[in-house]
Every structure is written in structure tokens, then in C-alpha cells.
Design an enzyme around this catalytic site. Structure first.
Site, mmCIF file in Angstrom:
data_model
loop_
_atom_site.group_PDB
_atom_site.id
_atom_site.type_symbol
_atom_site.label_atom_id
_atom_site.label_comp_id
_atom_site.label_asym_id
_atom_site.label_seq_id
_atom_site.Cartn_x
_atom_site.Cartn_y
_atom_site.Cartn_z
ATOM 1 N N ASN A 156 22.097 -40.660 -10.564
ATOM 2 C CA ASN A 156 22.199 -42.021 -9.947
ATOM 3 C C ASN A 156 21.162 -42.972 -10.909
ATOM 4 O O ASN A 156 21.872 -43.942 -11.288
ATOM 5 C CB ASN A 156 21.740 -42.226 -8.379
ATOM 6 C CG ASN A 156 23.014 -41.761 -7.596
ATOM 7 O OD1 ASN A 156 24.182 -41.749 -7.957
ATOM 8 N ND2 ASN A 156 22.590 -41.132 -6.730
ATOM 9 N N HIS A 176 25.648 -45.323 -9.719
ATOM 10 C CA HIS A 176 26.172 -44.754 -8.681
ATOM 11 C C HIS A 176 27.836 -44.302 -8.725
ATOM 12 O O HIS A 176 27.999 -43.229 -8.228
ATOM 13 C CB HIS A 176 26.013 -45.707 -7.320
ATOM 14 C CG HIS A 176 24.775 -45.235 -6.597
ATOM 15 N ND1 HIS A 176 23.593 -45.582 -6.931
ATOM 16 C CD2 HIS A 176 24.444 -44.728 -5.360
ATOM 17 C CE1 HIS A 176 22.845 -45.295 -6.317
ATOM 18 N NE2 HIS A 176 23.484 -44.720 -5.077
ATOM 19 N N ASP A 222 28.716 -40.829 -7.992
ATOM 20 C CA ASP A 222 29.923 -40.445 -6.918
ATOM 21 C C ASP A 222 30.923 -39.658 -7.657
ATOM 22 O O ASP A 222 31.606 -38.771 -6.911
ATOM 23 C CB ASP A 222 30.852 -41.956 -6.780
ATOM 24 C CG ASP A 222 30.068 -42.597 -5.290
ATOM 25 O OD1 ASP A 222 28.976 -42.212 -5.081
ATOM 26 O OD2 ASP A 222 30.576 -43.767 -5.359
ATOM 27 N N GLU A 255 23.787 -35.661 -0.782
ATOM 28 C CA GLU A 255 24.068 -34.600 -1.892
ATOM 29 C C GLU A 255 24.045 -33.194 -1.325
ATOM 30 O O GLU A 255 23.754 -32.157 -2.065
ATOM 31 C CB GLU A 255 23.475 -34.937 -3.320
ATOM 32 C CG GLU A 255 22.137 -35.620 -3.081
ATOM 33 C CD GLU A 255 21.098 -34.923 -2.034
ATOM 34 O OE1 GLU A 255 21.352 -35.155 -0.958
ATOM 35 O OE2 GLU A 255 20.131 -34.240 -2.638
HETATM 36 N N1 LIG Z 1 26.242 -41.629 -5.809
HETATM 37 C C1 LIG Z 1 25.546 -41.349 -4.770
HETATM 38 N N2 LIG Z 1 24.745 -40.901 -4.561
HETATM 39 C C2 LIG Z 1 24.292 -40.522 -3.576
HETATM 40 C C3 LIG Z 1 25.144 -40.521 -2.273
HETATM 41 N N3 LIG Z 1 24.289 -40.094 -1.091
HETATM 42 C C4 LIG Z 1 22.962 -39.882 -1.465
HETATM 43 N N4 LIG Z 1 22.941 -40.255 -2.824
HETATM 44 C C5 LIG Z 1 21.742 -39.935 -3.628
HETATM 45 O O1 LIG Z 1 21.259 -38.646 -3.716
HETATM 46 C C6 LIG Z 1 20.057 -38.632 -4.069
HETATM 47 C C7 LIG Z 1 19.153 -37.575 -3.447
HETATM 48 O O2 LIG Z 1 17.737 -37.627 -3.990
HETATM 49 P P1 LIG Z 1 16.742 -36.840 -3.440
HETATM 50 O O3 LIG Z 1 16.892 -36.550 -1.846
HETATM 51 O O4 LIG Z 1 15.429 -37.218 -3.876
HETATM 52 O O5 LIG Z 1 17.183 -35.368 -3.959
HETATM 53 P P2 LIG Z 1 17.291 -35.027 -5.601
HETATM 54 O O6 LIG Z 1 17.010 -36.082 -6.590
HETATM 55 O O7 LIG Z 1 18.646 -34.096 -5.662
HETATM 56 O O8 LIG Z 1 16.067 -33.908 -5.593
HETATM 57 P P3 LIG Z 1 16.204 -32.422 -5.368
HETATM 58 O O9 LIG Z 1 16.976 -32.296 -3.824
HETATM 59 O O10 LIG Z 1 14.632 -32.277 -4.557
HETATM 60 O O11 LIG Z 1 16.350 -31.460 -6.148
HETATM 61 C C8 LIG Z 1 19.395 -40.137 -3.971
HETATM 62 O O12 LIG Z 1 19.416 -40.903 -5.056
HETATM 63 C C9 LIG Z 1 20.541 -40.815 -3.078
HETATM 64 O O13 LIG Z 1 20.871 -42.007 -3.393
HETATM 65 C C10 LIG Z 1 26.537 -40.945 -2.308
HETATM 66 O O14 LIG Z 1 27.624 -40.924 -1.655
HETATM 67 N N5 LIG Z 1 26.704 -41.564 -3.819
#
Ligand SMILES: Nc1nc2c(ncn2[C@@H]2O[C@H](COP(=O)(O)OP(=O)(O)OP(=O)(O)O)[C@@H](O)[C@H]2O)c(=O)[nH]1
Length: 310
Positions: A192, A197, A201, A227
Site C-alpha cells: 500500500n 491502495h 486492492d 488482509e
Molecule cells: N489496499 C487495501 N489495504 C488494506 C485493506 N484493508 C487493510 N489494508 C491494509 O493492510 C495493511 C495491514 O498492515 P499491518 O497490519 O501492519 O500488517 P502487514 O503490513 O501485512 O504486516 P504483517 O501482518 O505483520 O506481516 C495496512 O496497511 C492496511 O491499510 C483494503 O481493503 N485495501
């Protein structure tokens, strides 16, 4: 809230007579034995499309005998099919249309030809069914939307919780093995942050597609967090569940999404837990989540199995 000022009470002197008339007409409507009144009264009592079509079949059969009735409609991206009886060579078909929308096709089959009077009777009965069927179709669509993740089109957290409740009860009752896999994208925030985004997505949509493509039709994939994905595997032992989790992990590793100069890739960490007898859905989910947490702590892009102790 709207205040309907245009609705005025009727003159006081008439009201007692009106109430008496109302009571009489309600009683007539409620006890009427004529087919249309009975049909509409019965249809009004349910929003279930299946129940409505059963009622229609019963009421039609009393006036216009038929050998088979088929109804089909694509509602909320799924084919809804209702059938009763076995067909004959003669058929009449009706498209249920209202305000420019189609709410399915009804086909009656019979060994003997339908007479003109019978066709006229059928049409009268069908006209009584169109509004209730429209309401039932819309209800299905709304219910489906409430259980679907709008981005990926797969089941959402609410759908997962409903499925876990049902699955836990089935597993406890029948003793068959069920497994649950939680998958979380690794370092997804970086995708992201570095690519925006829209690309993020797109990656989530691809992951959902790949997970669905890598499991059996009888397995169910859900997006239950940003995610995070969950997969429920019926009749799957711990060993088989672990193999499925590894297959999912490898399938996701192969995803390539356009990210400018070099294609983007992603990995997932997985936590797997088989359902324990008498275990509540939230306990099952918590054990899978704890296994997922260990997978993350073990360096990500791996699978960990929940201990068998709740
Ligand atoms: N593009 C997009 N991003 C999303 C959505 N829902 C959640 N996210 C993103 O998913 C990311 C999750 O980040 P973190 O919880 O830090 O997890 P991570 O970066 O995957 O790190 P780890 O899980 O520790 O490996 C965040 O940047 C959220 O903004 C969505 O519907 N669309």
C-alpha cells in the site's frame, strides 16, 4: 423522519361506521376461501422464495392441474432453481417482469395441452405472485450483500462467523474432522505504502481468487479482516489441513501483480486449527489465530498448527 401532514383524519361522525366496515372487510379477507385472496394472504406471510413458489404450486394445482413446475432466476450472482414434479410434452412459460426488471421464469409442463381458459387462469394466479416474488428476490440480494465482501466478492466476517457457528455444531455432533486456516498477507502495508491502495486492492482480489482456486468446491474462503482470509475445510484432518495450508501458501507466492518496473509478489502466513469436540467457534478461531501469530513470529511465509488443547 417524514411527517405526513397531507394525511388528514376523516370526519368524526363517519368513524364508527368506517371502523365497523374495516373489521368486516378484514374478517372477510382473513377467512375468504376464494383462490386469489387465499393465495395473496399466504404469499404475504413469507419472504422465502422457495416457500412462495411452493404456495403458488399448491394453489395453481387446485385450479389448473399440471405435471411439473420449474422456476429459475439468477439472483445475487447465484442460480436459484425451484422444481416440482416431472415434465410433460406441453408447456407454457412466463417471464415475471416488473418495472423493467425480470424476477425469474416460470414454466408449467403437462401431458395434455393447456386450454385457453386454463392459460387465462394461470395468468391471473401468476399476476398475484409477481410482487411477493420481487420482494423475496430483493430480500435474497440484500441478505447476500450483507454476507459478502464488496472488494473480493467472497464471504465477509459475518459470513465466516455464521459458518463457524454451524460448522462447530456439526463437528461436535457428528465427530467428523473440520479444519480452519487463517491466512494473513505478509508486510502488506509496504505494498500500500509503496504502490498505493489501488494496487493493494488489486492484490487482495488476486489473493482471494487464488485461494478459492486452490481449494475444493466444498471448502469455503472468507475475507474476515483487511488482509486476513479464512478457509473452512469440511472433513479435513489436521494433517490434511496442514497440506492445504501449505498449498495455499505456495499458490499465493506465485501471484504476480503489475507494479511498474517489476511485478509485485506477496506471501502469506498461515495458522491452522482442527475443531476440537465441544469447542465453541470463538475458541476455535482463537486457537487458529494463535497459530497464525506464531507463524508471523517465526519469520512469516510459513504455516503453524494450533495445539490440540483449547
Ligand atoms: N489496499 C487495501 N489495504 C488494506 C485493506 N484493508 C487493510 N489494508 C491494509 O493492510 C495493511 C495491514 O498492515 P499491518 O497490519 O501492519 O500488517 P502487514 O503490513 O501485512 O504486516 P504483517 O501482518 O505483520 O506481516 C495496512 O496497511 C492496511 O491499510 C483494503 O481493503 N485495501
Amino acid at each position: 423522519m417524514r411527517n405526513l401532514t397531507s394525511i388528514q383524519p376523516g370526519p368524526h361522525r363517519n368513524r364508527t361506521a368506517k371502523l365497523t366496515e374495516l373489521a368486516r372487510s378484514f374478517q372477510e379477507w382473513n377467512s375468504a376461501s376464494n383462490v386469489i385472496a387465499r393465495l395473496t394472504r399466504r404469499l404475504n406471510m413469507t419472504l422465502s422464495l422457495e416457500a412462495q413458489l411452493t404456495i403458488l404450486a399448491e394453489e395453481v394445482a387446485a385450479s389448473v392441474p399440471f405435471d411439473a413446475l420449474h422456476y429459475r432466476h439468477r439472483v445475487a450472482h447465484q442460480d436459484f432453481v425451484f422444481s416440482t414434479g416431472v415434465g410433460g410434452p406441453h408447456k407454457c412459460e412466463y417471464r415475471l417482469s416488473l418495472e423493467g426488471h425480470c424476477y425469474g421464469t416460470l414454466t408449467f409442463h403437462r401431458r395434455q395441452k393447456f386450454s385457453e381458459e386454463e392459460l387465462a387462469g394461470l395468468e391471473m394466479l401468476i399476476s398475484a405472485v409477481i410482487f411477493p416474488v420481487r420482494n423475496a428476490c430483493q430480500y435474497i440480494a440484500i441478505e447476500q450483500a450483507a454476507l459478502t465482501d464488496p472488494l473480493t466478492g467472497i464471504g465477509n466476517k459475518r459470513a465466516l462467523i455464521e459458518a463457524l457457528n454451524c460448522t462447530s455444531a456439526l463437528s461436535t455432533r457428528h465427530g467428523a474432522p473440520w479444519s480452519l486456516i487463517l491466512c494473513d498477507l505478509d508486510h502488506f502495508k509496504q505494498i500500500n505504502d509503496n504502490h498505493g491502495h489501488v494496487v493493494g486492492d488489486h492484490m487482495l482480489v488476486r489473493v482471494a481468487e487464488v485461494l478459492e482456486g486452490a481449494v475444493r468446491d466444498s471448502d469455503q474462503v472468507y475475507r474476515f479482516g483487511g488482509e486476513e482470509f479464512a478457509v473452512i475445510l469440511p472433513h479435513t484432518t489436521e494433517e490434511a489441513g496442514k497440506q492445504v495450508a501449505e498449498r495455499l501458501r505456495k499458490a499465493v507466492e506465485n501471484i504476480r501483480v503489475d507494479g511498474g518496473e517489476t511485478p509485485l509478489t506477496v506471501t502469506i502466513s498461515c495458522g491452522m486449527a482442527r475443531h476440537l469436540s465441544d469447542e465453541q467457534p470463538d475458541q476455535w478461531l482463537a486457537r487458529a489465530d494463535e497459530a497464525l501469530y506464531r507463524a508471523k513470529r517465526s519469520g512469516r511465509n510459513c504455516t503453524r498448527i494450533a495445539s490440540g488443547i483449547a
